[in-house]
Design a protein around this motif. Structure first.
Motif, short mmCIF file in Angstrom:
data_model
loop_
_atom_site.label_atom_id
_atom_site.label_comp_id
_atom_site.label_asym_id
_atom_site.label_seq_id
_atom_site.Cartn_x
_atom_site.Cartn_y
_atom_site.Cartn_z
N UNK B 140 0.84 -1.22 -0.02
CA UNK B 140 -0.19 0.04 0.06
C UNK B 140 0.86 1.07 0.07
N UNK B 141 0.88 2.15 -0.93
CA UNK B 141 1.54 3.36 -1.04
C UNK B 141 0.81 4.71 -0.79
N UNK B 142 1.10 5.48 -0.01
CA UNK B 142 0.46 6.77 0.49
C UNK B 142 1.36 7.88 0.13
N UNK B 143 1.02 8.78 -0.60
CA UNK B 143 1.68 10.12 -0.95
C UNK B 143 1.65 10.92 0.39
N UNK B 144 2.71 11.55 0.70
CA UNK B 144 2.52 12.54 1.91
C UNK B 144 2.97 13.92 1.40
N UNK B 145 2.20 14.93 1.62
CA UNK B 145 2.61 16.23 0.58
C UNK B 145 3.65 16.83 1.46
N UNK B 146 4.58 17.65 0.73
CA UNK B 146 5.60 18.55 1.13
C UNK B 146 6.17 19.21 0.11
N UNK B 147 6.19 20.42 0.10
CA UNK B 147 6.95 21.35 -0.90
C UNK B 147 6.83 22.94 -0.61
#
Lengths: 425, 425
Positions: B140-147
């Motif tokens: 299972x893959x979750x993107x985690x926001x950062x920028x």
């Protein structure tokens, strides 16, 4: 002191002026001056834009400001009354200017003049302190120390320096954490350019960010040493190979063996002009050219000397204390002195304020001791750490508003009515 | 959510990786991930230097870190496990890389992969989320926001942006107080260059420093508008004549009418190389050449994105919250999603975290709305202020040591024993 103070019989007003480059804490000195004078029932005028305001009879009546507004100066950067770069000539060369100052002092019953600045300002203050004899008007003049350059003689340190030192150390630490994270595939050499055209005090303060050869800054370039390209590149290379990345802190005043500023020798803009304040891009290009490393560089410029949000509490307290002491000295009848900071202990850090003769300070420059620099010339010694470390201690965060911005004060700066014709000069 | 969570039957380890340029608060996200996973009894591995660590089987066992060390990540800038700039090719173009990832996941029983980054990373996360079907391993893959660029689609804002926005607004305010003090005899035009090569979000945030045409910044240059030299110079001149000085904030991505970066068109170093990150000196030279004003410029570079000492509390809290939510989503069995920030109220500012599909985020770019820029293109509108203002609210000063420096955390980063041969690629 208290006996002297009580014996003061002169009545009149006190004039305060800010001079030269401003700092994160020069307004704390203004607060010290105004609060101390209010406590003694003395009215403080401030000159608008430093000595120019005195010449132009552009005076500000600080008694129109609330107590809260004056207290807010303690945490407000910049110069609340305006500052200037303007050096009076000698009395022999331009008697008219001094005569005008006396006219303005007389018209507004100014008996005490407090001049808040660096070397040049100490010289101006000294000249004005001598006018009583030379021009027959009784004026007491006190120099009040201020400069991020930390180059005033006699005083152990200069108000303004501790905060830019803290800014520089913290910025070096924070940027290095960034670079360390990314070095595997991105920037390997980071160069931070700091102020200090003639002395490396600010660059030296970056050394507080870490200790030991693997910690940043790995290399500091001082104006005290002529730039040795071969040694510099060798150390950058060795650091990148050992640590994985390299942080360099460079004083804007770094010079080559011929004595030319590296910044001048280097970058030209689209119009062919030499770019000032640009030693960092010159070094970056050199690293890229000779070593092939990816680089980034930063040049915080005014940000470093105006960052009141991250000021040193030690510095802010000292800035206030010299302002307060200057008023006490003036009202005690002293003349031609400056309140200086005397260190009585390194650890725990202890200091006190004492008067020092302006003629021991004016036009002199405190150099960085030779034993503050490591043998290879790229770092600071334990002696330097002992001196520098206390100056960045303590935080003095300004209050913030609900909008997330610091609540910096803003004065009304009410003009005092002019009584004289304009100064034609 | 809680029902879903309780129904999770999969056992295994969770892998967290940081990607792309780091921020002042990406480690707060790491803390959110690790603390949430610990609360559920799930072991967290971190990839050293982002996805490269996963490919190289360079994993860090975060269970070796104390609770205090993990909590310290909440106030430590940089990327605690290392980050990288590395984009996976498509499955068709480079099957070997994906096969290797699966091998590493399988060897270390990794069932959940959390990838913390920007647009490219969301794309990588999406690809990995599809491997379960494509390559027969349940991940299972979750993107985690950062920028700091604030350009991710769907989410109202990106963790990391609020802090650089706050840095930029405060720096603009502080430097302007400095310039205002000195303008009579010194610098009249100050130029601050900020990050944002493709979108002007960071430059726009400078607009929060003041309101009204006399307050700084007087001019903002956005990459969204092509640079109009005549209009720019006219506004600088009018501002200096009216206010006495002028603060300009320029995005590094400002382009001329031909679409070339002004920075590239401008300065060359001693070796004839184009200087990157140098729109500020180009503008400064233009101001000097055409208007004759004394200038200063600043280029904070990495300082702006690593300045945890002046981070936005809102941003730090959101960074933590997306990390925590990512673990909750993963353990609840979700796949191919990202926790995004949804704004429910401007004033008072309210937000919540919700899952959004990665395929709505990957490889898209959120542009600044056209109605955020004033008609003349040099400022921000009330709509922009409504959007930006909440993001810089609140202070989250890190604890400081007695030495005056922030107490930034340092992890042991204990390596997990490798089980596979090296990846030859």
């Amino acid at each position: 002191m208290s006996q002297k103070r009580q014996s003061t019989a002169i009545t009149g007003n006190l004039l305060y002026a800010q001079s030269g480059g401003v700092t994160a804490v020069i307004n704390a000195t203004a607060a010290g001056v105004i609060e101390a004078a209010r406590g003694k029932g003395v009215k403080v005028y401030a000159a608008r834009n430093g000595i120019l305001g005195a010449l132009r009879e552009e005076l500000i009546d600080t008694s129109k400001e609330s107590a809260a507004a004056i207290t807010a100066l303690r945490h407000t950067p910049g110069g609340a009354f305006g500052s200037c770069r303007y050096k009076l000539k000698s009395l022999e060369d331009d008697r008219a200017e001094y005569a005008r100052l006396i006219d303005v002092f007389r018209a507004h019953e100014i008996r005490w003049f407090l001049y808040n600045g660096g070397n040049d300002s100490a010289d101006t203050a000294l000249k004005i302190s001598q006018l009583g004899n030379a021009m027959g008007y009784d004026i007491r003049c006190i120099g009040v120390p201020k400069t991020v350059d930390n180059d005033l003689a006699v005083t152990d340190c200069c108000p303004g320096f501790g905060s830019v030192a803290k800014y520089t150390a913290i910025s070096t630490l924070e940027a290095s954490l960034d670079v360390a994270s990314m070095a595997e595939t991105s920037t390997k050499v980071f160069i931070l350019e700091v102020m200090g055209r003639h002395a490396g005090w600010i660059a030296a303060a970056a050394g507080l960010a870490g200790e030991g050869e693997d910690e940043p800054p790995h290399i500091i370039l001082f104006p005290e040493n002529s730039f040795d390209e071969v040694a510099f590149l060798a150390k950058v290379k060795a650091t990148v190979e050992r640590v994985g990345w390299c942080t360099v802190v460079a004083s804007e005043g770094v010079r080559n063996a011929a004595g030319e500023f590296l910044a001048d020798a280097g970058t030209r803009d689209a119009f062919g002009h030499t770019q000032l304040g640009g030693v960092a891009p010159v070094l970056a290009a050199l690293v890229k050219e000779k070593l092939g490393y990816k680089y980034h560089w930063a040049l915080p410029d005014y940000l470093q000397r105006s960052a009141r949000n991250m000021a040193s509490k030690t510095d802010a307290n000292q800035a206030y204390a010299v302002g307060k002491a200057a008023v006490e000295y003036a009202l005690a009848g002293m003349n031609a002195v400056m309140p200086v900071i005397t260190r009585t202990s390194d650890s725990p850090y202890r200091w006190k304020i004492e008067p020092a003769a302006l003629d021991k300070i004016a036009n002199r420059e405190k150099k960085m001791p030779a034993d503050f620099l490591t043998l290879d010339g790229f770092g600071i010694t334990a002696a330097a750490r002992r001196y520098l470390a206390p100056l960045i201690q303590g935080e003095a965060h300004p209050p913030h508003g609900r909008d997330g911005l610091p609540k910096y004060g803003r004065l009304k700066n009410t003009a005092v009515a002019k009584k004289l014709p304009a100064f034609e000069h």
